[in-house]
Design an enzyme around this catalytic site. Sequence first.
Site, short mmCIF file in Angstrom:
data_model
loop_
_atom_site.label_atom_id
_atom_site.label_comp_id
_atom_site.label_asym_id
_atom_site.label_seq_id
_atom_site.Cartn_x
_atom_site.Cartn_y
_atom_site.Cartn_z
N TYR A 66 -14.42 17.18 14.70
CA TYR A 66 -13.90 15.96 15.33
C TYR A 66 -12.62 16.26 16.10
O TYR A 66 -12.47 15.89 17.26
CB TYR A 66 -13.65 14.92 14.25
CG TYR A 66 -13.15 13.59 14.77
CD1 TYR A 66 -14.02 12.69 15.39
CD2 TYR A 66 -11.81 13.22 14.65
CE1 TYR A 66 -13.57 11.47 15.87
CE2 TYR A 66 -11.35 12.00 15.12
CZ TYR A 66 -12.24 11.13 15.74
OH TYR A 66 -11.78 9.93 16.22
N SER A 68 -8.37 10.43 20.32
CA SER A 68 -7.95 10.08 18.96
C SER A 68 -6.60 10.73 18.72
O SER A 68 -6.24 11.71 19.39
CB SER A 68 -8.97 10.62 17.95
OG SER A 68 -8.45 10.58 16.63
#
Length: 257
Positions: free
Chosen positions: A153, A140
């Site tokens: 995350y 990401s």
Amino acid sequence: MKVVDSLIPRQGLRVLVTAGANGIGLAIAQAFHEAGARVHVCDVDEAALAALPEGIAATRADVSREAEVARLFDEAAGLGGLDVVVNNAGIAGPTAGIDEIESEAWRQTIDINLNGQYYVAKRAAGALRESRGVLLNMASVAGRLGFAYRTPYAASKWGVVGLTKSLACELGPAGVRVNAILPGIVRGPRIERVIADRAAQRGIGRDEMEQENLAKVSMRKMVEPSDIAAMALFLASPGGANISGQALSVCANVESL
């Protein structure tokens, strides 16, 4: 081979995609299937698995559980080997300040997003050495930027980038290419939940939160799941033959989070 031909994956690739029944994973699985690959996916969403297009094989498996990953590879053995493994499974994790995040939510995010990629890579390495294949790890832009209120995350995705670069060094002498794809703000139900959660955390409206997010993207737009799938196809094509150890953003240039 003409340059334009080198951008198309060869027919008959044997492809495994984790979390391949929804979102980015489904877009990738469908793209490889349409390109003439034999595709096997796993997911935890049984309804989505049942709705997969004809011709894509499937296993119900949670990648955070090593025994279920072992079963996935047993069932995917019907492909007769592996040329491409897409380590796509992941969750958004909690949205909260570090002192508010429950330890179990932290562990779950790391278990799925990072440990799951380890379990898959561990099982895939031998088959990819045999085929001189490709491992694609989904990270990401949060794997290259700090992300307030999303620390589990971001930490997991920075870990995926480290895993990718290390495996590229380790497996490269056997002809295996390993890359990470770093999506930005990808249109779909998942980002809608993330926007809503972060808006609630900030005490602002959903639309204001979305516009604030897009203001940090130089092209001022979301990307589509098909954009991520296109990058995966390219990296598995002859045109990507000398690309390894890279963390490649597909994000319309996210500048901050």
